[in-house]
Motif scaffolding. Sequence first.
Motif, PDB file in Angstrom:
ATOM      1  N   ALA A  25       0.839  -1.208   0.000  1.00 28.01           N
ATOM      2  CA  ALA A  25       0.000   0.000   0.000  1.00 28.01           C
ATOM      3  C   ALA A  25       0.873   1.257   0.000  1.00 28.01           C
ATOM      4  CB  ALA A  25      -0.929  -0.014   1.211  1.00 28.01           C
ATOM      5  N   ARG A  26       1.944   1.234   0.798  1.00 22.61           N
ATOM      6  CA  ARG A  26       2.855   2.388   0.855  1.00 22.61           C
ATOM      7  C   ARG A  26       3.530   2.612  -0.496  1.00 22.61           C
ATOM      8  NH1 ARG A  26       5.975   1.159   5.231  1.00 22.61           N
ATOM      9  NH2 ARG A  26       7.460   0.032   3.933  1.00 22.61           N
ATOM     10  N   ARG A  29       0.998   4.062  -2.969  1.00 21.09           N
ATOM     11  CA  ARG A  29       0.768   5.501  -2.722  1.00 21.09           C
ATOM     12  C   ARG A  29       1.918   6.325  -3.280  1.00 21.09           C
ATOM     13  NH1 ARG A  29      -0.767   3.681   2.292  1.00 21.09           N
ATOM     14  NH2 ARG A  29       1.178   4.368   3.241  1.00 21.09           N
ATOM     15  N   TRP A  30       3.157   5.854  -3.074  1.00 17.75           N
ATOM     16  CA  TRP A  30       4.323   6.577  -3.585  1.00 17.75           C
ATOM     17  C   TRP A  30       4.333   6.595  -5.108  1.00 17.75           C
ATOM     18  CZ3 TRP A  30       8.572   4.571  -6.345  1.00 17.75           C
ATOM     19  CH2 TRP A  30       9.570   5.494  -6.597  1.00 17.75           C
ATOM     20  N   LYS A  32       1.934   6.570  -7.128  1.00 20.29           N
ATOM     21  CA  LYS A  32       0.913   7.493  -7.643  1.00 20.29           C
ATOM     22  C   LYS A  32       1.426   8.931  -7.702  1.00 20.29           C
ATOM     23  CE  LYS A  32      -2.995   4.709  -6.196  1.00 20.29           C
ATOM     24  NZ  LYS A  32      -4.146   4.585  -5.292  1.00 20.29           N
ATOM     25  N   THR A  33       2.483   9.238  -6.934  1.00 23.20           N
ATOM     26  CA  THR A  33       3.034  10.601  -6.926  1.00 23.20           C
ATOM     27  C   THR A  33       4.152  10.791  -7.945  1.00 23.20           C
ATOM     28  OG1 THR A  33       4.701  10.107  -5.244  1.00 23.20           O
ATOM     29  CG2 THR A  33       2.516  10.819  -4.467  1.00 23.20           C
TER      30      THR A  33
END
Length: 147
Positions: A25-26, A29-30, A32-33
Amino acid sequence: MEQRIIHACGHEQAHDLTGFDSQQARKARWLKTTTCRDCFVAEKRAEEAAAAALSSAAISHLDLPLLTGTDRQISWASTIRTKRLAALTNLNSNADCYACLQVTDAKWWIDHRDLTDVDLMAAATQAADIQSATAARASITDMSRTA
């Protein structure tokens, strides 16, 4: 586990995410940036092209002799020589870079690409001295053959 991620650039790309669920998940999320792989490569190529253009402009006043070697060596060495001479001419006078201008062997530029500026100028001076001594010996040999 493969996940499809929509990156900051708007492109979707599949990624294999491993580890615990929290780690996946981490990482998702990264990701996606960040930009996708294709956009990242395109940005790097554009940066390299811009840097090459600046280097070429910085040494445009120099009369560079043609490099010798294979086509691949010449292509790579031209990039190295342009970048290094641009850095040298910004820091030194053109007279200090004269020895570097005399080196026309593409392989030499490739082999010496990681030297510091001072070491590069010293190696170029040594190579230019060897090249001129070899040329002088060749001309003496030619004169003795014609006599």
